[in-house]
Design a protein around this motif. Structure first.
Motif, mmCIF file in Angstrom:
data_model
loop_
_atom_site.group_PDB
_atom_site.id
_atom_site.type_symbol
_atom_site.label_atom_id
_atom_site.label_comp_id
_atom_site.label_asym_id
_atom_site.label_seq_id
_atom_site.Cartn_x
_atom_site.Cartn_y
_atom_site.Cartn_z
ATOM 1 N N ALA A 59 0.836 -1.207 0.000
ATOM 2 C CA ALA A 59 0.000 0.000 0.000
ATOM 3 C C ALA A 59 0.868 1.253 0.000
ATOM 4 O O ALA A 59 2.009 1.240 0.456
ATOM 5 N N VAL A 103 -5.949 -0.145 5.531
ATOM 6 C CA VAL A 103 -5.609 0.193 4.152
ATOM 7 C C VAL A 103 -5.234 -1.127 3.489
ATOM 8 O O VAL A 103 -4.259 -1.773 3.883
ATOM 9 N N ASN A 153 -1.884 -3.000 -1.664
ATOM 10 C CA ASN A 153 -1.672 -2.271 -2.912
ATOM 11 C C ASN A 153 -2.585 -1.069 -3.113
ATOM 12 O O ASN A 153 -2.610 -0.500 -4.196
ATOM 13 N N ALA A 154 -3.339 -0.664 -2.098
ATOM 14 C CA ALA A 154 -4.174 0.536 -2.216
ATOM 15 C C ALA A 154 -3.282 1.769 -2.305
ATOM 16 O O ALA A 154 -2.161 1.778 -1.797
ATOM 17 N N ALA A 193 -7.739 4.774 -3.744
ATOM 18 C CA ALA A 193 -8.459 4.075 -2.677
ATOM 19 C C ALA A 193 -9.898 4.581 -2.535
ATOM 20 O O ALA A 193 -10.177 5.763 -2.718
#
Length: 111
Positions: free
Chosen positions: A62, A76, A79-80, A97
């Motif tokens: 992320a 979170v 990979n956001a 996101a």
């Protein structure tokens, strides 16, 4: 570990970094009892850095970038890419996101 960079002065107790490989943390502050996975970037955009509140989990890969706040008790997702404020008690995923859970209820909301 030579690929874990932490440039944050204000870190609350209980920070857990799981597999710190390729992880960069340059937040204004990190609250207590946070969890950060591998390959996470918490970084600045110009001079502005994120604020991570208490009990936040940031999953693998992320990115949290710029003058944003991740509210307490939030997640979170892997990979956001977070470039806007995340409200407390939320789960965000995607690029960019968006919210998929708020206060325990499934939603689909823009940040």
């Amino acid at each position: 570990m030579n690929t874990l960079f932490i440039h944050t002065q204000d870190i609350g107790p209980g920070l857990y970094i799981q597999h710190g490989f390729a992880t960069i943390i340059t937040a204004k502050s990190i609250g207590k009892d946070c969890w950060i996975n591998q390959q996470v970037t918490i970084g600045f955009n110009g001079a502005d850095s994120p604020v991570i509140k208490d009990n936040v989990t940031i999953r693998a890969g992320a990115k949290v970038i710029g003058n944003v706040t991740v509210g307490g008790n939030s997640i979170v997702g892997a990979n956001a890419v977070v470039v806007k404020n995340v409200p407390g008690n939320s789960t965000v995923v995607g690029v960019p996101a968006y919210i998929i859970k708020r206060d325990g209820i499934k939603v689909k909301e823009s940040l």
